[in-house]
Write an enzyme that holds these catalytic residues in place. Structure first.
Site, PDB file in Angstrom:
ATOM      1  N   CYS A   1       0.999  -1.120  -0.178  1.00 12.24           N
ATOM      2  CA  CYS A   1      -0.080   0.087   0.208  1.00 12.24           C
ATOM      3  C   CYS A   1       1.051   1.032  -0.402  1.00 12.24           C
ATOM      4  O   CYS A   1       0.041   1.927   0.016  1.00 12.24           O
ATOM      5  CB  CYS A   1      -0.732   0.132   1.498  1.00 12.24           C
ATOM      6  SG  CYS A   1      -0.525  -0.168   3.117  1.00 12.24           S
TER       7      CYS A   1
ATOM      8  N   HIS B   1      -2.192   6.358   3.429  1.00  8.51           N
ATOM      9  CA  HIS B   1      -0.719   6.613   3.782  1.00  8.51           C
ATOM     10  C   HIS B   1      -0.151   7.063   3.699  1.00  8.51           C
ATOM     11  O   HIS B   1      -0.642   8.203   2.540  1.00  8.51           O
ATOM     12  CB  HIS B   1       0.132   4.977   3.258  1.00  8.51           C
ATOM     13  CG  HIS B   1      -0.082   3.708   3.669  1.00  8.51           C
ATOM     14  ND1 HIS B   1      -0.159   3.737   4.890  1.00  8.51           N
ATOM     15  CD2 HIS B   1       0.174   2.398   4.067  1.00  8.51           C
ATOM     16  CE1 HIS B   1      -0.737   2.461   6.092  1.00  8.51           C
ATOM     17  NE2 HIS B   1      -0.405   1.415   4.999  1.00  8.51           N
TER      18      HIS B   1
END
Ligand code: A2P
Length: 335
Positions: free
Chosen positions: A128, A242
């Site tokens: 990710c 993120h």
């Protein structure tokens, strides 16, 4: 053809988002099977308002699946990937088990969807943290070739899984009540009010596995095996999304106006053009797009830029990317 779909890890952090994204995108399915470990067998989850009972992941529960999404652990991927492949089924795997296997395409559809053409039954989705970075780099290299990339990440706890989100929430709640913070069980130290400069175990050259994954996966996705790359991955007390600070050095001049245009033209990317404006993880949560903000020159090198880049790690960083791959496979007749 509408496939029978099985989700291994349906009770997990990514599994939950997977069901939401599949419903939103009305992914075509003949039947949906929700699988997890024996611990969750019998749990009832809902898909588009319909109850579905979770089953243990076994040969019997996978037998009738055509397409399997797996987001559990490397061990689970390794247990089922080859078994599914031998039976002519397709597994889209969220884990790291097969990402660097040369027989397994590692795909972000907007970047290297053509790699799906050579799949042999297992397709990996990137880590990710890799996905937003590879998307931004893919846009920028349309302007000038990449020479060197460095990145520092600010990674949400949901990347570790549902237990890590519960740990952060419990610590925050205790702090809010003025009570002693419960001892950590997922992370080595308290994550609330703290940051942790280690994601995954240490490995080659004292980099962590996460840092090496970012490097190796970016090279594989972009088909740039010699790309100079170094990252430092940091866990922060954020639930979802993120973020990364990225420095890119090009081999020749990359005019800012052209970089803006390339980023705006790239599917799945939102560029915030004014370098004084930006979004934060809370604003990106729930969004399928990758944001590039604070893009400005890095004058410490000849042809450099630096920027702030974010994506929802559970959506484009995992579930949405997996579903986009499945949509692309259906479109290309590769299931
Ligand atoms: P379970 O809920 O039964 O433990 P997360 O990343 O949020 O921690 O979620 C991990 C997911 O992987 C969960 O759905 C979990 O199911 C599932 N899982 C863990 N071990 C296995 C296993 N041996 N076989 C299948 N699924 C598993």
């Amino acid at each position: 053809m509408e496939p029978t779909v099985a989700v291994i890890g349906a009770t997990g952090a990514v599994g939950d988002v997977f069901l939401r994204v599949a419903a939103e995108r009305e992914f075509p399915m003949k039947k949906l099977k929700l699988l997890a470990s024996s611990r969750s067998a019998g749990t009832v989850l809902h898909y588009r308002g319909q109850p579905i009972t979770v089953e243990e992941t076994t040969e019997a529960s996978l037998e009738d699946a055509d397409l399997v999404f797996c987001s559990a652990s490397s061990e689970v991927s390794k247990r089922w990937g080859p078994w599914l492949r031998e039976r002519g089924k397709v597994m889209i795997d969220d884990g790291s088990a097969f990402r660097m296997d040369p027989t397994v395409p590692l795909v972000i559809p907007e970047v290297n969807g053509d790699d799906l053409e050579w799949h042999q039954g297992i397709i990996s989705i990137p880590n990710c943290t890799t996905t937003p970075l590879a998307m931004a780099l893919n846009a920028m290299r349309q302007v000038a070739p990449l020479y060197r990339v460095t990145a520092a990440t600010y990674q949400a706890v949901s990347g570790t899984g549902a237990a890590a989100v519960r740990e952060l929430n419990a610590q925050v709640a205790a702090i809010g009540r003025g009570e002693p913070v419960p001892p950590p069980t997922v992370y080595p130290v308290q994550i609330a009010m703290n940051v942790l400069p280690q994601v995954d175990d240490f490995d080659e050259d004292d980099y962590t596995k996460e840092e090496l994954k970012m490097r190796n996966e970016t090279r594989k996705i972009l088909h740039e095996q010699d790309l100079r790359f170094a990252a430092t991955c940091v866990r922060v007390p954020v639930a979802i999304t993120h973020a990364e600070v990225v420095h890119v050095e090009f081999t020749r001049e990359a005019p800012m106006a052209q970089l803006h245009q390339a980023l705006k033209n790239h599917p799945g990317i939102v560029l915030i053009e004014d370098p004084k404006q930006y979004v934060t993880p809370l604003q990106v949560e729930g969004d399928d797009r990758t944001y590039v903000c604070r893009l400005r020159p890095d004058r410490t090198v000849d042809h450099g830029v630096t920027f702030w880049c974010l994506t929802d790690n559970l959506r484009k960083g995992a579930a949405t990317n997996a579903i986009q791959i499945a949509e692309e496979l259906l479109k290309r007749g590769k299931i």
